[in-house]
Scaffold this motif. Structure first.
Motif, PDB file in Angstrom:
ATOM      1  N   LEU A 176       0.736  -1.189   0.003  1.00  9.29           N
ATOM      2  CA  LEU A 176       0.096  -0.099  -0.099  1.00  9.29           C
ATOM      3  C   LEU A 176       0.890   1.203  -0.075  1.00  9.29           C
ATOM      4  O   LEU A 176       0.052   2.303  -0.204  1.00  9.29           O
ATOM      5  CB  LEU A 176      -1.039   0.040   1.288  1.00  9.29           C
ATOM      6  N   ALA A 177       2.103   1.151   0.195  1.00  7.35           N
ATOM      7  CA  ALA A 177       3.008   2.292   0.186  1.00  7.35           C
ATOM      8  C   ALA A 177       2.925   3.155  -1.084  1.00  7.35           C
ATOM      9  O   ALA A 177       3.164   2.586  -2.138  1.00  7.35           O
ATOM     10  CB  ALA A 177       4.513   1.918   0.697  1.00  7.35           C
ATOM     11  N   GLY A 178       2.607   4.513  -0.860  1.00  8.26           N
ATOM     12  CA  GLY A 178       2.504   5.289  -2.119  1.00  8.26           C
ATOM     13  C   GLY A 178       1.436   5.374  -2.646  1.00  8.26           C
ATOM     14  O   GLY A 178       1.098   5.820  -3.935  1.00  8.26           O
ATOM     15  N   LEU A 179       0.284   4.357  -2.332  1.00 12.78           N
ATOM     16  CA  LEU A 179      -0.848   4.407  -3.249  1.00 12.78           C
ATOM     17  C   LEU A 179      -1.851   5.446  -2.697  1.00 12.78           C
ATOM     18  O   LEU A 179      -1.864   5.811  -1.432  1.00 12.78           O
ATOM     19  CB  LEU A 179      -1.676   3.159  -3.234  1.00 12.78           C
ATOM     20  N   PRO A 180      -2.824   5.999  -3.560  1.00 14.64           N
ATOM     21  CA  PRO A 180      -3.517   6.954  -3.145  1.00 14.64           C
ATOM     22  C   PRO A 180      -4.557   6.384  -1.975  1.00 14.64           C
ATOM     23  O   PRO A 180      -4.685   5.167  -2.102  1.00 14.64           O
ATOM     24  CB  PRO A 180      -4.238   7.446  -4.080  1.00 14.64           C
ATOM     25  N   GLN A 181      -4.796   7.230  -0.950  1.00 17.14           N
ATOM     26  CA  GLN A 181      -5.677   6.806   0.211  1.00 17.14           C
ATOM     27  C   GLN A 181      -7.189   6.739  -0.394  1.00 17.14           C
ATOM     28  O   GLN A 181      -7.633   7.532  -1.014  1.00 17.14           O
ATOM     29  CB  GLN A 181      -5.764   7.855   1.378  1.00 17.14           C
ATOM     30  N   ALA A 182      -7.787   5.441  -0.098  1.00 13.37           N
ATOM     31  CA  ALA A 182      -8.868   5.099  -0.628  1.00 13.37           C
ATOM     32  C   ALA A 182      -9.487   3.828   0.220  1.00 13.37           C
ATOM     33  O   ALA A 182      -8.762   3.474   1.229  1.00 13.37           O
ATOM     34  CB  ALA A 182      -8.916   4.430  -2.016  1.00 13.37           C
ATOM     35  N   THR A 183     -10.727   3.595   0.104  1.00 13.85           N
ATOM     36  CA  THR A 183     -11.296   2.334   0.694  1.00 13.85           C
ATOM     37  C   THR A 183     -10.513   0.961   0.183  1.00 13.85           C
ATOM     38  O   THR A 183     -10.276   0.852  -0.776  1.00 13.85           O
ATOM     39  CB  THR A 183     -12.592   2.238   0.472  1.00 13.85           C
TER      40      THR A 183
END
Length: 61
Positions: A42-49
């Protein structure tokens, strides 16, 4: 590859989009904990559900 009682194994961890298309893949040794791969995926991915799923394999009868 990691060595376990069953021999050499690997695990493939994936982040997919809403259509099931891969966004990021990570390969870890078979004996490694699944939860250890989570922060790296998840590192660097846009925050989302985020929905977490586990698809384990079983031996054929």
């Amino acid at each position: 590859m990691g060595r376990s009682r069953g021999g050499l194994r690997t695990k493939i961890h994936a982040v997919v989009d809403q259509d099931g298309l891969p966004v990021r893949l990570l390969i870890t040794p078979g004996q490694a904990s699944d939860k250890a791969a989570f922060p790296e995926l998840l590192a660097g991915l846009p925050q989302a559900t985020v929905d977490v799923a586990d698809r384990a394999t079983t031996a054929a009868p």
